[in-house]
Design a protein around this motif. Structure first.
Motif, PDB file in Angstrom:
ATOM      1  N   GLN A  19       0.834  -1.190   0.000  1.00 19.98           N
ATOM      2  CA  GLN A  19       0.000   0.000   0.000  1.00 19.98           C
ATOM      3  C   GLN A  19       0.875   1.250   0.000  1.00 19.98           C
ATOM      4  OE1 GLN A  19      -2.519   0.627   3.419  1.00 19.98           O
ATOM      5  NE2 GLN A  19      -4.065   1.601   2.155  1.00 19.98           N
ATOM      6  N   LYS A  20       1.935   1.164   0.788  1.00 17.25           N
ATOM      7  CA  LYS A  20       2.818   2.316   0.907  1.00 17.25           C
ATOM      8  C   LYS A  20       3.729   2.440  -0.303  1.00 17.25           C
ATOM      9  CE  LYS A  20       5.117   4.440   4.756  1.00 17.25           C
ATOM     10  NZ  LYS A  20       5.544   4.221   6.128  1.00 17.25           N
ATOM     11  N   GLN A  21       4.052   1.317  -0.892  1.00 14.94           N
ATOM     12  CA  GLN A  21       5.070   1.332  -1.938  1.00 14.94           C
ATOM     13  C   GLN A  21       4.499   1.055  -3.320  1.00 14.94           C
ATOM     14  OE1 GLN A  21       8.886  -0.282  -1.514  1.00 14.94           O
ATOM     15  NE2 GLN A  21       9.225   1.609  -0.426  1.00 14.94           N
ATOM     16  N   ALA A  22       3.206   1.135  -3.459  1.00 14.49           N
ATOM     17  CA  ALA A  22       2.624   0.806  -4.749  1.00 14.49           C
ATOM     18  C   ALA A  22       3.200   1.689  -5.848  1.00 14.49           C
ATOM     19  CB  ALA A  22       1.112   0.955  -4.695  1.00 14.49           C
ATOM     20  N   PHE A  23       3.420   2.947  -5.529  1.00 15.81           N
ATOM     21  CA  PHE A  23       3.902   3.861  -6.546  1.00 15.81           C
ATOM     22  C   PHE A  23       5.284   4.435  -6.237  1.00 15.81           C
ATOM     23  CE2 PHE A  23      -0.696   4.041  -6.539  1.00 15.81           C
ATOM     24  CZ  PHE A  23      -0.962   3.693  -7.850  1.00 15.81           C
ATOM     25  N   PHE A  24       5.632   4.479  -4.971  1.00 16.09           N
ATOM     26  CA  PHE A  24       6.862   5.177  -4.588  1.00 16.09           C
ATOM     27  C   PHE A  24       7.142   4.875  -3.133  1.00 16.09           C
ATOM     28  CE2 PHE A  24       3.085   7.738  -4.792  1.00 16.09           C
ATOM     29  CZ  PHE A  24       2.826   7.866  -3.436  1.00 16.09           C
ATOM     30  N   GLY A  25       8.328   5.259  -2.681  1.00 11.02           N
ATOM     31  CA  GLY A  25       8.628   5.167  -1.254  1.00 11.02           C
ATOM     32  C   GLY A  25       8.188   6.443  -0.576  1.00 11.02           C
ATOM     33  N   ILE A  26       7.688   6.321   0.631  1.00  9.78           N
ATOM     34  CA  ILE A  26       7.249   7.510   1.347  1.00  9.78           C
ATOM     35  C   ILE A  26       7.924   7.558   2.706  1.00  9.78           C
ATOM     36  CG2 ILE A  26       5.272   8.752   2.289  1.00  9.78           C
ATOM     37  CD1 ILE A  26       3.524   7.519   0.330  1.00  9.78           C
ATOM     38  N   VAL A  27       8.404   8.733   3.040  1.00 10.45           N
ATOM     39  CA  VAL A  27       8.940   8.958   4.374  1.00 10.45           C
ATOM     40  C   VAL A  27       7.742   9.156   5.303  1.00 10.45           C
ATOM     41  CG1 VAL A  27      10.373  10.516   5.760  1.00 10.45           C
ATOM     42  CG2 VAL A  27      11.011  10.014   3.379  1.00 10.45           C
ATOM     43  N   ASP A  28       7.830   8.630   6.517  1.00 12.64           N
ATOM     44  CA  ASP A  28       6.733   8.825   7.472  1.00 12.64           C
ATOM     45  C   ASP A  28       6.434  10.321   7.620  1.00 12.64           C
ATOM     46  OD1 ASP A  28       6.669   6.125   7.872  1.00 12.64           O
ATOM     47  OD2 ASP A  28       7.842   6.171   9.720  1.00 12.64           O
ATOM     48  N   CYS A  29       5.146  10.650   7.776  1.00 12.66           N
ATOM     49  CA  CYS A  29       4.734  12.064   7.829  1.00 12.66           C
ATOM     50  C   CYS A  29       5.511  12.842   8.887  1.00 12.66           C
ATOM     51  CB  CYS A  29       3.256  12.186   8.168  1.00 12.66           C
ATOM     52  SG  CYS A  29       2.156  11.417   6.993  1.00 12.66           S
ATOM     53  N   ASN A  30       5.632  12.253  10.074  1.00 14.69           N
ATOM     54  CA  ASN A  30       6.284  13.005  11.153  1.00 14.69           C
ATOM     55  C   ASN A  30       7.762  13.208  10.885  1.00 14.69           C
ATOM     56  OD1 ASN A  30       6.617  10.255  11.452  1.00 14.69           O
ATOM     57  ND2 ASN A  30       6.912  10.374  13.674  1.00 14.69           N
ATOM     58  N   ARG A  31       8.396  12.240  10.247  1.00 10.75           N
ATOM     59  CA  ARG A  31       9.820  12.398   9.899  1.00 10.75           C
ATOM     60  C   ARG A  31       9.988  13.475   8.827  1.00 10.75           C
ATOM     61  NH1 ARG A  31      13.450   8.691  11.755  1.00 10.75           N
ATOM     62  NH2 ARG A  31      14.898   9.841  10.441  1.00 10.75           N
ATOM     63  N   ALA A  32       9.086  13.471   7.842  1.00 12.37           N
ATOM     64  CA  ALA A  32       9.256  14.375   6.697  1.00 12.37           C
ATOM     65  C   ALA A  32       9.185  15.845   7.111  1.00 12.37           C
ATOM     66  CB  ALA A  32       8.194  14.075   5.639  1.00 12.37           C
TER      67      ALA A  32
END
Ligand SMILES: [Zn+2]
Length: 264
Positions: free
Chosen positions: A85-98
Motif C-alpha cells: 500500500q505504501k510502496q505501490a507507486f513510490f517510497g514515502i517517508v513517514d509524515c512526522n519524519r518528513a
C-alpha cells in the motif's frame, strides 16, 4: 544534439560501472558487478512492481543494495519491504519524519558546498507541504558529502527511503564537468542536490511515470521536472525552481490534507 546526447549517455553508462575500493564501515556502496543477470528475481519483480522496465533500466549490484536508473540507491531492505500500500507507486517517508529531516552539509568549501543551501531551499520553498529539510551540523538524517574518486559516475547519487525513513546519504562528484564542459557552478550544484534529495524523499525519475510509477493526481509527464533522468540534464542544470508538477507531487505526499499519501 542527438549524437551528443548518445555520447553523454554512453559516458554515463560507462562511468556508472566503474569499480571502486573503499573502507568497511561506511555507507558508501561498493560496486561489485554490473550484470543484470545476477540480480535476484524477487528484486527484479519488486522493481517491476514499482514501474521500472527492468529490461531497459540499468541495475547495478552494490554493497548493501542496488543502484537503479543511474543514480538511485535502493537498500536491500527497501526492496524487501512488503508494504505494498505504501510502496505501490513510490517510497514515502513517514509524515512526522518528513516534517523535520536533518540534513548535513559535509561537502566542504567548494562550489558544491556553496550550492548546498540552494539545494535545500528549492524543496523548502514549496508552500502547502509539511516537508521540511533542516540544515544541521551534527546528528543528521541525511549526510551530503563528496564522492571519492571513482565512487560514482555522473554528478550525484541519492538513496531511496527504506521503511519510512528518508535515504541516509547523498554523494556529489566534483570531478564531473558541467553539460557545457565547464566546472559545475554552485547554483548548478544546488539544483543537482535538489534532484538527489528528491530521491531521498521517495521520488523516482519523471520518465518512469510514463510506465506507471507516479504519484496519483500529479502529471504523468512533466518536461520541467527537476526529477528528470540523466538523459535530459539541462533541465536540472537550468532550473530556477522545482516544477509545478514537482510541487504538486510533494504536496500530495507530505501535507496536512486528508488525501496526503504519507502515513496511509
Ligand atoms: Zn536521479
Amino acid at each position: 544534439m542527438k549524437i551528443f546526447k548518445f555520447f553523454m549517455l554512453a559516458i554515463l553508462a560507462l562511468s556508472v560501472v566503474q569499480c571502486t575500493n573503499e573502507g568497511e564501515n561506511d555507507a558508501q556502496p561498493e560496486i561489485t558487478t554490473s550484470s543484470q543477470q545476477d540480480v535476484p528475481s524477487e528484486v527484479l519483480s519488486k522493481l517491476q512492481s514499482m514501474g521500472f522496465d527492468t529490461d531497459k533500466t540499468s541495475i547495478v549490484i552494490t554493497k548493501g543494495g542496488y543502484i537503479v536508473d543511474g543514480d538511485i540507491f535502493f537498500t536491500e531492505e527497501a526492496l524487501r519491504e512488503n508494504n505494498l500500500q505504501k510502496q505501490a507507486f513510490f517510497g514515502i517517508v513517514d509524515c512526522n519524519r518528513a516534517g523535520n529531516i536533518r540534513i548535513q552539509n559535509a561537502l566542504g568549501n567548494n562550489a558544491a558546498g556553496r550550492g548546498f543551501q540552494r539545494g535545500v531551499n528549492l524543496w523548502n520553498n514549496v508552500n502547502g507541504t509539511t516537508l521540511r529539510l533542516i540544515p544541521v551540523t551534527r546528528n543528521p538524517d541525511i549526510v551530503v558529502r563528496l564522492a571519492r574518486p571513482g565512487e560514482i559516475g555522473g554528478w550525484g547519487r541519492g538513496e531511496f527511503p527504506t521503511n519510512g525513513r528518508e535515504g541516509r546519504l547523498i554523494v556529489l562528484n566534483l570531478n564531473e564537468p558541467s553539460i557545457d564542459g565547464d566546472a559545475v557552478t554552485a547554483r548548478e550544484w544546488g539544483n543537482i542536490l535538489t534532484h538527489e534529495i528528491g530521491h531521498n524523499i521517495g521520488l523516482l525519475h519523471i520518465e518512469q511515470s510514463q510506465f506507471g510509477t507516479f504519484v496519483p493526481g500529479t502529471p504523468t509527464f512533466d518536461r520541467r521536472s527537476i526529477m528528470t533522468s540523466g538523459s535530459n540534464p539541462g533541465v536540472v542544470f537550468n532550473a530556477n525552481r522545482v516544477s509545478n508538477g514537482d510541487r504538486r507531487t510533494v504536496r500530495r505526499m507530505y501535507s496536512n490534507n486528508n488525501n496526503r499519501l504519507c502515513g496511509r
